[in-house]
Write an enzyme that holds these catalytic residues in place. Structure first.
Site, PDB file in Angstrom:
ATOM      1  N   GLY A   1      -6.021 -31.893 -16.954  1.00  0.00           N
ATOM      2  CA  GLY A   1      -7.259 -31.796 -16.308  1.00  0.00           C
ATOM      3  C   GLY A   1      -8.003 -30.900 -17.275  1.00  0.00           C
ATOM      4  O   GLY A   1      -7.353 -29.842 -17.797  1.00  0.00           O
TER       5      GLY A   1
ATOM      6  N   THR B   1      -4.670 -24.547 -19.043  1.00  0.00           N
ATOM      7  CA  THR B   1      -4.332 -24.664 -17.705  1.00  0.00           C
ATOM      8  C   THR B   1      -5.092 -23.735 -16.684  1.00  0.00           C
ATOM      9  O   THR B   1      -4.531 -22.589 -16.691  1.00  0.00           O
ATOM     10  CB  THR B   1      -3.048 -25.118 -17.188  1.00  0.00           C
ATOM     11  OG1 THR B   1      -2.750 -25.321 -15.916  1.00  0.00           O
ATOM     12  CG2 THR B   1      -2.024 -23.890 -17.339  1.00  0.00           C
TER      13      THR B   1
ATOM     14  N   ASP C   1      -4.357 -23.478 -13.646  1.00  0.00           N
ATOM     15  CA  ASP C   1      -3.319 -23.221 -12.943  1.00  0.00           C
ATOM     16  C   ASP C   1      -2.379 -22.073 -13.447  1.00  0.00           C
ATOM     17  O   ASP C   1      -1.734 -21.470 -12.654  1.00  0.00           O
ATOM     18  CB  ASP C   1      -2.365 -24.451 -12.839  1.00  0.00           C
ATOM     19  CG  ASP C   1      -2.843 -25.881 -12.036  1.00  0.00           C
ATOM     20  OD1 ASP C   1      -3.753 -25.490 -11.288  1.00  0.00           O
ATOM     21  OD2 ASP C   1      -2.467 -26.868 -12.433  1.00  0.00           O
TER      22      ASP C   1
ATOM     23  N   MET D   1      -8.170 -24.749  -6.278  1.00  0.00           N
ATOM     24  CA  MET D   1      -6.772 -25.624  -6.591  1.00  0.00           C
ATOM     25  C   MET D   1      -5.635 -24.680  -7.101  1.00  0.00           C
ATOM     26  O   MET D   1      -5.625 -23.548  -7.164  1.00  0.00           O
ATOM     27  CB  MET D   1      -7.443 -26.256  -8.080  1.00  0.00           C
ATOM     28  CG  MET D   1      -8.367 -27.457  -8.075  1.00  0.00           C
ATOM     29  SD  MET D   1      -8.790 -27.968  -9.686  1.00  0.00           S
ATOM     30  CE  MET D   1      -9.648 -29.360  -9.179  1.00  0.00           C
ATOM     31  N   GLY D   2      -4.655 -25.505  -7.120  1.00  0.00           N
ATOM     32  CA  GLY D   2      -3.123 -24.902  -7.347  1.00  0.00           C
ATOM     33  C   GLY D   2      -2.134 -25.560  -6.668  1.00  0.00           C
ATOM     34  O   GLY D   2      -2.176 -25.466  -5.569  1.00  0.00           O
ATOM     35  N   ARG D   3      -1.499 -26.515  -7.237  1.00  0.00           N
ATOM     36  CA  ARG D   3      -0.485 -27.315  -6.423  1.00  0.00           C
ATOM     37  C   ARG D   3       0.724 -26.601  -6.091  1.00  0.00           C
ATOM     38  O   ARG D   3       0.941 -26.610  -5.084  1.00  0.00           O
ATOM     39  CB  ARG D   3      -0.023 -28.388  -7.529  1.00  0.00           C
ATOM     40  CG  ARG D   3       0.430 -29.709  -6.892  1.00  0.00           C
ATOM     41  CD  ARG D   3       0.868 -30.734  -7.917  1.00  0.00           C
ATOM     42  NE  ARG D   3      -0.412 -31.241  -8.759  1.00  0.00           N
ATOM     43  CZ  ARG D   3      -1.106 -32.384  -8.496  1.00  0.00           C
ATOM     44  NH1 ARG D   3      -0.708 -33.152  -7.494  1.00  0.00           N
ATOM     45  NH2 ARG D   3      -2.037 -32.666  -9.345  1.00  0.00           N
TER      46      ARG D   3
ATOM     47  N   GLU E   1      -4.811 -25.320  -2.302  1.00  0.00           N
ATOM     48  CA  GLU E   1      -4.331 -26.636  -2.364  1.00  0.00           C
ATOM     49  C   GLU E   1      -2.986 -27.041  -2.055  1.00  0.00           C
ATOM     50  O   GLU E   1      -2.750 -27.952  -1.111  1.00  0.00           O
ATOM     51  CB  GLU E   1      -5.231 -27.666  -3.269  1.00  0.00           C
ATOM     52  CG  GLU E   1      -4.469 -27.730  -4.563  1.00  0.00           C
ATOM     53  CD  GLU E   1      -4.826 -28.743  -5.441  1.00  0.00           C
ATOM     54  OE1 GLU E   1      -4.823 -28.450  -6.919  1.00  0.00           O
ATOM     55  OE2 GLU E   1      -5.458 -29.798  -4.937  1.00  0.00           O
TER      56      GLU E   1
ATOM     57  N   GLN F   1     -14.513 -25.535 -10.090  1.00  0.00           N
ATOM     58  CA  GLN F   1     -13.870 -24.623 -10.515  1.00  0.00           C
ATOM     59  C   GLN F   1     -13.170 -24.742 -12.105  1.00  0.00           C
ATOM     60  O   GLN F   1     -12.781 -23.761 -12.629  1.00  0.00           O
ATOM     61  CB  GLN F   1     -12.714 -24.155  -9.576  1.00  0.00           C
ATOM     62  CG  GLN F   1     -11.697 -25.399  -9.401  1.00  0.00           C
ATOM     63  CD  GLN F   1     -11.096 -25.158  -8.002  1.00  0.00           C
ATOM     64  OE1 GLN F   1     -10.183 -24.243  -7.854  1.00  0.00           O
ATOM     65  NE2 GLN F   1     -11.127 -26.222  -7.315  1.00  0.00           N
TER      66      GLN F   1
END
Lengths: 413, 413
Positions: free
Chosen positions: A15, A143, A145, A189-191, A243, A300
């Site tokens: 991403g 990332t 993340d 976001m953030g799995r 998320e 974001q």
């Protein structure tokens, strides 16, 4: 170690972020200036460009134009989410990569991405070592993340965090303006790791009332009670959710109330989204309040106009360091950050073994999350605040961002 | 006209923007400095604050702190969407307003808002005139919708337009990064007028491929064909749609595929939202492509960190002019802008009759929309570009926006 002369390939994967091109620029400029590097190629769409023999000749780019890359969001060379197979099962891709490396005398490979990209980088590095092809392979992290192991933080995170904190402040102002009740649910976001959602807490007095990360199992009843308490007290409630929040059985909350259909991406990850809408519907039904769901979506990770200059400078330095260290003899490493915050913020570059970084996810420490699991503590604030400092020096043209305009001339193989 | 001495009330109403507080500051500072004005009150939540006798004593605010209002989004005094009844049917609210005006010797009333607020302003003005109570009433425009009649543009529009154009540029970079097909649908605010959606075109080479405004009836088949053509040519398609697009029968596209439930706000407007998701589902079904829907939601109206300094300066000037003109004798007018763009952009303040402005909606001229109804022409670009110039001078604190922190001390009535 003796000098290794040859071409280099720089690739971007996963991403995109506001800072990945800053790292690319750091690597490209260092490579263009380094006498050991005979040619600088950019892989079109990451490892796919290598497999497809689609390389950009970066020596043909204008240096002044290239410099705008530092402030250009997304991956200028294109990205991919292609997952290399286990070489012990099927090494066709690796043999193809070796073939291309030999064709162009590639002796340096720089790969810029997140967990999956470091995995790709690691596998290529090990394959080349095993097959006796001398090629120095370096990972450059990236990332939003912020979940790569071994490094204090990841390039791209600070800018995304600054966007999240800034937007939460603005939403706080907006969502509380009417004299009627309102619950606002913001999806970030953030799995599996809640780093980016945690950044909502950096908004201080304007932060969401409740913040839920995937590090703590999400309980719908507790969440509804928490929200109701805040709403009844203030007439408003703002809630930020990652998320990837899931219940104690590991089921994503985004899948609650969604009938059937689930999609997975090529890495086998469940595709998330629509959580804000799902939660908004549940909260509305339970509380009867007016509820609004907001999803930051792509913005974001690509809102370069509000990037953290600290992040951009560090990202650039990471890219440059990868090239400098590789030409000095290092291989099979990822560039990371080692930081101290005791007497002001100090960030130093570090080299980490690729196989440790690859596919290990770093989570937000439980001790930085409050006992109730619905807010962040000072430990996180002290960690995150230095990363969002500094306003971007992005050049403007006609009141809008000035992005790099590259020629991207393909190498005729 | 003779000098009129007395207190003033400043109120804010309707949806907040990044610039409405700049107008409030212009009015507040001018009022505090004007010897004809004996006290400066802020109405808590617009006209509701007058009806409920909830007024803030703005003389008690710190001037330096107040100055941050120019860069603080949303309505610092609070907003409302309360609709006054027709005074010929029920004049209870008006009599109550008159009572409060008499109680505090209010001789100046400044109301800052969009169409509905100008309607409120107009009705109050006419009621006071009819009842022989001397009070100068001035409207200060504000709306990201930019749909107020008589004025070249509206305070708040330039900042929202700058956010939309900037974000579209960033999405363009992000949404095209992978080597796989992708259709992105961006939903932008605008119920009946497409001004804010049109701002997507200001992104120039990074603008969405297709832009649909409510000014042209939306035909689903034509839209799907347009999108398919772009997607087949480029492998990507980015489409911007105004929340208010509707078919030739006037049915909102947001309601397509939505079963039943429709909500209306207190002005009788249908509450829109979820258009991007609705369209994304339809496009996905028809094309089989990967489709992403993005809704700018609240952020397009409150993202003060990317406000247009031109907009902020003009908004401030509009607020100040309202007070200056009122104390000089003017009443029953809205401050507007008269602009020329022939030899550079020139913006002058103008005074417009309140009853003409109230409840008339200005649309994007058809000749600024391309014949196919899916893009903007140069006429719009020339109009819009000057309005988004200038980066905000918003002060930062710890890497984040510094908002005004007002005391908001209630007047003890």
């Amino acid at each position: 170690m003796s000098e290794l002369k040859g071409a280099c390939i720089i690739g971007q994967s996963g991403g995109p972020t506001s800072a990945i091109n800053a790292s690319a620029l750091g690597a490209i400029e260092a490579a263009l200036d380094n006498p050991s590097i005979t040619a600088v190629y950019g892989a079109a769409n990451g490892i796919r460009g290598v497999l497809d023999d689609k390389l950009y000749d970066l020596d043909k780019e204008d240096r002044a134009e290239l410099s705008h890359l530092k402030y250009t969001p997304s991956s200028a060379l294109g990205s991919c989410r292609y997952k290399l197979k286990d070489p012990d099962v099927d090494d066709a891709d690796y043999r193809r990569i070796l073939e291309i490396f030999q064709k162009y005398d590639v002796r340096y490979f720089f790969y810029n991405g997140g967990n999956d990209s470091m995995d790709t980088c690691n596998k290529i590095s090990k394959f080349m070592l095993k097959n006796g092809y001398e090629c120095r392979v370096m990972g450059i992290p990236k990332t939003i993340d912020n979940d790569l192991a071994g490094t204090d933080h990841c390039p791209g995170y600070g800018s995304a965090a600054k966007y999240v904190a800034t937007s939460c402040m603005e939403i706080y102002q907006d969502a509380r303006v009417y004299d009627i009740g309102m619950i606002t649910i913001v999806e970030i976001m953030g799995r599996h790791a809640g780093w980016l959602t945690a950044a909502a807490a950096l908004a201080g007095p304007y932060a969401p009332d409740l913040i839920y990360l995937p590090e703590v199992p999400f309980d719908m009843d507790t969440f509804l009670k928490d929200t109701q308490v805040v709403y009844e007290k203030n007439g408003k409630a703002i809630v930020a959710v990652s998320e990837g929040i899931h219940d104690k059985d590991g089921k994503f909350i985004a899948e609650y109330g969604v009938s059937g259909e689930q999609t997975k991406d090529s890495f086998g990850h469940t595709q998330l989204g629509g959580l804000a809408a799902t939660l908004a519907a549940i909260v509305k039904e339970k509380t009867g309040a007016k509820v609004r769901g907001i999803e930051f979506s792509l913005l974001q990770r690509c809102a370069s106009h509000v990037a953290s200059q600290t992040d951009l400078d560090e990202s650039y330095a990471a890219g440059k360091a990868a090239v400098d260290h590789a030409t000095a003899g290092t291989t099979d490493k990822m560039v990371g950050f080692k930081c101290t915050r005791d007497c002001g913020y100090l960030c130093e570059l570090a080299l980490l073994p690729l196989d440790i970084v690859a596919n290990t996810e770093k989570k937000v420490p439980r001790e930085w999350i409050n006992p109730a699991g619905n807010g962040l503590l000072q430990g996180y604030i002290d960690y995150g605040l230095p990363l969002i400092q500094g306003e971007t020096k992005q050049e403007k043209e006609n009141g809008l961002p000035r992005f790099a305009r590259l020629k991207k001339i393909l190498v005729q193989g």
